[in-house]
Design an enzyme around this catalytic site. Sequence first.
Site, mmCIF file in Angstrom:
data_model
loop_
_atom_site.group_PDB
_atom_site.id
_atom_site.type_symbol
_atom_site.label_atom_id
_atom_site.label_comp_id
_atom_site.label_asym_id
_atom_site.label_seq_id
_atom_site.Cartn_x
_atom_site.Cartn_y
_atom_site.Cartn_z
ATOM 1 N N LYS A 151 -32.104 -11.068 -17.444
ATOM 2 C CA LYS A 151 -32.073 -12.513 -17.220
ATOM 3 C C LYS A 151 -32.195 -13.314 -18.510
ATOM 4 O O LYS A 151 -32.540 -12.793 -19.572
ATOM 5 C CB LYS A 151 -33.153 -12.906 -16.209
ATOM 6 N N ARG B 10 -36.490 -5.572 -8.714
ATOM 7 C CA ARG B 10 -35.037 -5.521 -8.478
ATOM 8 C C ARG B 10 -34.351 -5.292 -9.816
ATOM 9 O O ARG B 10 -34.575 -6.054 -10.770
ATOM 10 C CB ARG B 10 -34.569 -6.827 -7.843
#
Length: 367
Positions: free
Chosen positions: A224, A259
């Site tokens: 991210k 995740r």
Amino acid sequence: MIRARLGGVEVGEGLPVRVMGAMNASPESFYGGSVVRSPEEALRVASSMVEEGADIIDVGGMSTAPYVDSRLVPPEVEASRVVPIIKVLARELDVPISVDTTRASVAEAALRAGAEIVNDVSGCKADPSMPRVVAEAGASVVVGEREDETPVAGSPISTLRRGLSESLRICNSSGVDLSRIAVDPGVGFFRRGVEWYKWDLEVLGGLRRLYPLMRPIAVGVSRKSFIGKVLGLPDPGERLIGTVAAEAVAAFAGAHLVRAHDVREAVQAVRVGEAMRPRLRSAGSAVDLTRFLEPEDGWSPGHISMAIALRPEEIPGAIEEVEGIGGSALEVAPGAILISVRADLCGRLRGSGNPALSGAAELCAQV
């Protein structure tokens, strides 16, 4: 105890940190390495993820990144991307399949195709029909948070706890079983009006401050933007090492499910992180959070802070009992209260007539 069942996988405190393998059937995904282009390719990738240690496979058909306009992908297109893949994975694999969507119609089609979990980054708020769909299917759900549904008000953790509590109430009132819900603090989904990467870092370091909700915590940090900002790496393809570091931190900081795009590396990272994290003291339905909370959470020096899971009808009596000995109690989510009691008064909980406080009394005796 902080636990939930996601599909057939039990997740939570005292269990190994689970890994959810992430794949996308969305060409617009922020990380091209996660995109699969056919059910056959999806099966190959997912089978490899399972061999590497994935406990759940999560399939998305539309980017949920806050800087991508999801309205460009019609619901029927999103469904057409995920349903064929989910049918194959559910038939061929022995792990639960999750669908990553905020749309009830897509979730319903995915659940009919064999998915057992809905991963909704909006916390079941973007589509009012989502909680009903989950409840009617008897499915599990990961409720996330993002600024579209949860405006920033206060610190990152206080904002998220307020938003997640609302999501839990929405789901509970629609008949979703609380024992099938995990919460996700939405790393990467708060970007307007805040120093977004500092927000994400504070959330990641403060995951245990979400424990008063008494639900397992799922976290997605893989590749991210906050990692790219810290390391000066604009290309998500170059963020693997930073991702592994963030996943280890997430496990150490209290995540129960991670995740990940890169499952083999994530499994190793969370095993190291969980091996180092402090043990959470618990007794019955109560957990001691004294070491993990801050004053804005209701903790103060000389006090013991505990979260207690109990039936909704027990909440008023439990709050009255705690306040009766000079402590404070707050309902923070359906079936969960956070109490703070002066250490020298904590022992008085032993005389409580409320069975929900028996675990708290036991923890007091250990202080």
